[in-house]
Design an enzyme around this catalytic site. Structure first.
Site, PDB file in Angstrom:
ATOM      1  CD  GLU A  38      26.150  37.577   9.442  1.00  0.00           C
ATOM      2  OE1 GLU A  38      26.277  38.714   8.998  1.00  0.00           O
ATOM      3  OE2 GLU A  38      24.673  37.356   9.461  1.00  0.00           O
ATOM      4  CD  GLN A  39      21.610  38.527  12.418  1.00  0.00           C
ATOM      5  OE1 GLN A  39      21.472  39.128  13.493  1.00  0.00           O
ATOM      6  NE2 GLN A  39      20.873  39.077  11.034  1.00  0.00           N
ATOM      7  CE1 TYR A 221      22.494  40.798 -13.004  1.00  0.00           C
ATOM      8  CE2 TYR A 221      21.054  42.002 -12.964  1.00  0.00           C
ATOM      9  CZ  TYR A 221      21.771  41.273 -12.262  1.00  0.00           C
ATOM     10  OH  TYR A 221      22.158  41.327 -11.173  1.00  0.00           O
TER      11      TYR A 221
HETATM   12  C1  LIG Z   1      16.140  44.191  -5.431  1.00  0.00           C
HETATM   13  C2  LIG Z   1      18.349  44.184  -5.005  1.00  0.00           C
HETATM   14  C3  LIG Z   1      18.709  44.455  -6.204  1.00  0.00           C
HETATM   15  C4  LIG Z   1      19.993  44.754  -5.599  1.00  0.00           C
HETATM   16  N1  LIG Z   1      21.128  45.162  -6.729  1.00  0.00           N
HETATM   17  C5  LIG Z   1      22.317  45.869  -6.100  1.00  0.00           C
HETATM   18  C6  LIG Z   1      22.801  45.704  -7.299  1.00  0.00           C
HETATM   19  O1  LIG Z   1      23.189  45.350  -8.493  1.00  0.00           O
HETATM   20  N2  LIG Z   1      24.556  46.244  -7.331  1.00  0.00           N
HETATM   21  C7  LIG Z   1      24.892  47.025  -6.104  1.00  0.00           C
HETATM   22  O2  LIG Z   1      25.698  46.994  -6.014  1.00  0.00           O
HETATM   23  N3  LIG Z   1      23.974  46.858  -4.907  1.00  0.00           N
HETATM   24  C8  LIG Z   1      22.529  46.261  -5.350  1.00  0.00           C
HETATM   25  N4  LIG Z   1      21.823  45.983  -3.910  1.00  0.00           N
HETATM   26  C9  LIG Z   1      22.159  46.550  -2.602  1.00  0.00           C
HETATM   27  C10 LIG Z   1      22.991  45.963  -2.496  1.00  0.00           C
HETATM   28  O3  LIG Z   1      22.160  44.260  -2.204  1.00  0.00           O
HETATM   29  C11 LIG Z   1      23.067  46.222  -0.352  1.00  0.00           C
HETATM   30  O4  LIG Z   1      23.318  47.289  -0.620  1.00  0.00           O
HETATM   31  C12 LIG Z   1      24.589  45.370   0.189  1.00  0.00           C
HETATM   32  O5  LIG Z   1      24.324  44.071   0.350  1.00  0.00           O
HETATM   33  C13 LIG Z   1      24.677  46.038   1.077  1.00  0.00           C
HETATM   34  O6  LIG Z   1      25.672  45.027   1.852  1.00  0.00           O
HETATM   35  P1  LIG Z   1      25.608  45.311   3.671  1.00  0.00           P
HETATM   36  O7  LIG Z   1      27.247  44.757   3.589  1.00  0.00           O
HETATM   37  O8  LIG Z   1      25.836  46.894   3.900  1.00  0.00           O
HETATM   38  O9  LIG Z   1      24.491  44.907   4.370  1.00  0.00           O
HETATM   39  P2  LIG Z   1      23.705  43.428   4.169  1.00  0.00           P
HETATM   40  O10 LIG Z   1      24.099  42.607   2.913  1.00  0.00           O
HETATM   41  O11 LIG Z   1      22.155  43.497   4.138  1.00  0.00           O
HETATM   42  O12 LIG Z   1      24.719  42.442   4.877  1.00  0.00           O
HETATM   43  C14 LIG Z   1      24.319  42.945   6.531  1.00  0.00           C
HETATM   44  C15 LIG Z   1      24.493  41.852   7.640  1.00  0.00           C
HETATM   45  O13 LIG Z   1      25.243  42.003   9.262  1.00  0.00           O
HETATM   46  C16 LIG Z   1      24.061  40.673   9.334  1.00  0.00           C
HETATM   47  N5  LIG Z   1      23.993  41.442  11.135  1.00  0.00           N
HETATM   48  C17 LIG Z   1      22.571  42.068  10.706  1.00  0.00           C
HETATM   49  N6  LIG Z   1      22.466  42.855  12.335  1.00  0.00           N
HETATM   50  C18 LIG Z   1      23.975  41.833  12.826  1.00  0.00           C
HETATM   51  C19 LIG Z   1      23.670  41.802  13.938  1.00  0.00           C
HETATM   52  N7  LIG Z   1      23.071  42.637  15.305  1.00  0.00           N
HETATM   53  N8  LIG Z   1      24.768  40.850  14.644  1.00  0.00           N
HETATM   54  C20 LIG Z   1      25.486  40.569  13.790  1.00  0.00           C
HETATM   55  N9  LIG Z   1      25.222  40.760  12.496  1.00  0.00           N
HETATM   56  C21 LIG Z   1      24.390  41.298  11.534  1.00  0.00           C
HETATM   57  C22 LIG Z   1      23.282  40.266   8.852  1.00  0.00           C
HETATM   58  O14 LIG Z   1      23.004  39.211   9.102  1.00  0.00           O
HETATM   59  C23 LIG Z   1      24.645  40.060   7.448  1.00  0.00           C
HETATM   60  O15 LIG Z   1      25.134  39.566   7.053  1.00  0.00           O
HETATM   61  C24 LIG Z   1      20.262  45.400  -4.338  1.00  0.00           C
HETATM   62  C25 LIG Z   1      19.161  45.038  -3.110  1.00  0.00           C
HETATM   63  C26 LIG Z   1      18.091  44.776  -3.342  1.00  0.00           C
HETATM   64  C27 LIG Z   1      17.138  44.511  -2.573  1.00  0.00           C
END
Ligand SMILES: Cc1cc2nc3c(=O)[nH]c(=O)nc-3n(C[C@H](O)[C@H](O)[C@H](O)COP(=O)(O)OP(=O)(O)OC[C@H]3O[C@@H](n4cnc5c(N)ncnc54)[C@H](O)[C@@H]3O)c2cc1C
Length: 394
Positions: A38-39, A221
């Site tokens: 994790e970065q 909510y």
């Molecule tokens: C306004 C809003 C409301 C939402 N509501 C919902 C909801 O109600 N229900 C739902 O299911 N989803 C919802 N989402 C979507 C959800 O937040 C995301 O789809 C989800 O968090 C994606 O998870 P992820 O782990 O794929 O990516 P991320 O949460 O973006 O995690 C990526 C991680 O990788 C790390 N990282 C990035 N680049 C690097 C690198 N090069 N090296 C090491 N680490 C790195 C980052 O620091 C981060 O910790 C919502 C999104 C938004 C914007």
């Protein structure tokens, strides 16, 4: 050097958000050692709410985390959509016993830190998972029989395979898919969380309430067993190109919501500080696995949040991926392709339908009238069947 199949070489995961942690945990449950990079200096989620459809609970049950996620969550009795100008109820979908009977799983809302914290604890308790912070993955090489990643400090780490869980702005995706930057939607989200005591009693509702306005919507909510209250205000603006989690300007918000119902404006007034997101997505693709490298969650299929499914899709991805890897441990490129094959149409459909739902929420004039007519007097069973493709499971 890591041989195909056997050996204890870890699977490498880039990114420790919801997707990265649940993938690490699902793989470890199948007996695979995993290293998560994790970065950020700590594993952490932003302070905001998240909705969880029944489809995610089906997957969480398979990996034994359903009860832990539900323990902190709030179970809203209904979803409600209201006209932000007139206050009229457009539609209401019960989320209680009839919903549970239809989908076999609940609907819940929770704080992101709570669900992320549950995944983090599960990973910390696993002897097979190593969690590493302040470790940014800058690049990788696929050597055919193993992969190596290069970290920000120049260090090289070998592993059996790499899963890019590095979110919307994924660097791994750039090498695998190469489709440039995400698409800026022109929609801005402001998010805030209030303590229960700061919400006037006459405005507090146990439901997920969505106020649909012209080119805006506002959702609220409860969170964390009802102790907190989540607010999300969305409006159209071309002012921002891209960005993530910056402080939002109150003036801009007021420009877009002025003239709306007092219930909306009184709630917006309660907020001192808003965090702002410039909402982006991408066109669906199906080439997100290549050799020993694959993508998961927002890195693979970033979507607008209008179906509240990004984190749910990442969780579904993780469980399917771990199953495919377990079924084909000696041929991870084939396992990754099988995972992509099983996932791309479902996640692509959510990407596309999320845009449609956004248009629906933000409709104006005759389009809004048509929406209201289509939803008026819709029986719950019809609402359930309309979303069964999504809530019914992967
Ligand atoms: C306004 C809003 C409301 C939402 N509501 C919902 C909801 O109600 N229900 C739902 O299911 N989803 C919802 N989402 C979507 C959800 O937040 C995301 O789809 C989800 O968090 C994606 O998870 P992820 O782990 O794929 O990516 P991320 O949460 O973006 O995690 C990526 C991680 O990788 C790390 N990282 C990035 N680049 C690097 C690198 N090069 N090296 C090491 N680490 C790195 C980052 O620091 C981060 O910790 C919502 C999104 C938004 C914007």
């Amino acid at each position: 050097m890591v041989g195909n199949g056997g050996g204890a070489a870890p699977i490498l995961v880039s990114g420790g958000g919801i997707g990265g942690l649940v993938a690490a945990y699902a793989l470890a449950r199948q007996g695979f050692p995993v290293r998560v990079f994790e970065q950020s200096p700590e594993f952490r989620e932003v302070g905001a709410g998240i909705q969880l459809g029944p489809n995610v609970f089906r997957e969480l049950e398979k990996i034994g985390l359903k009860d832990a996620v539900l323990a902190d969550a709030h179970r809203p009795p209904a979803q409600e959509m209201r006209d932000a100008l007139t206050g009229n109820l457009i539609t209401q979908v019960p989320l209680g016993p009839a919903f549970f009977e239809r989908f076999g799983q609940p609907y819940a809302v929770t704080h992101r830190a709570d669900i992320h914290g549950t995944f983090l604890k599960a990973c910390q308790d696993s002897k097979l998972i190593t969690l590493e912070t302040s470790r940014r993955v800058d690049g990788f090489e696929d050597h055919g029989d193993h992969v190596s990643v290069t970290l920000e400090n120049g260090e090289r780490v070998d592993g059996r395979a790499l899963i890019g869980c590095d979110g919307m702005w994924s660097t791994i995706r750039e090498r695998i898919v190469g489709d440039g930057k995400p698409r800026v939607s022109g929609h801005i989200a402001y998010r805030a969380v209030l303590k229960r005591a700061d919400v006037p009693d006459d405005l507090w509702r146990p439901d997920v309430v969505l106020w649909a306005g012209p080119r805006t919507h506002f959702v609220h909510y409860p969170l964390r067993r009802g102790e907190l209250y989540n607010l999300v205000a969305v409006f159209h603006s071309d002012r921002y190109e891209e960005g993530w989690n910056a402080e939002g300007s109150k003036d801009l918000l007021w420009q877009h919501f002025k003239g709306q119902r007092p219930e909306v404006l009184r709630m917006l007034e309660r907020i001192e500080t808003w965090r702002m997101w410039v909402l982006c997505d991408r066109e669906p693709v199906k080439n997100w696995s290549k050799g020993r490298v694959t993508l998961l969650g927002d890195a693979a299929h970033p979507m607008l949040q209008y179906l509240a499914q990004g984190a749910c899709m990442a969780t579904e991805d993780a469980v399917v991926l771990a199953d495919k890897v377990a079924a084909s441990p000696d041929d991870l490129p084939a396992a990754f392709k099988a995972y992509e094959q099983e996932r791309y149409l479902r996640t692509g459909r959510v990407q596309i339908m999320a845009r449609v739902y956004g248009d629906f929420y933000h409709a104006r004039g005759v389009t809004a009238e048509l929406r209201d007519l289509a939803l008026a007097n819709r029986p719950p069973q019809q609402a359930y069947e309309g979303i069964a493709w999504l809530y019914g499971g992967p």
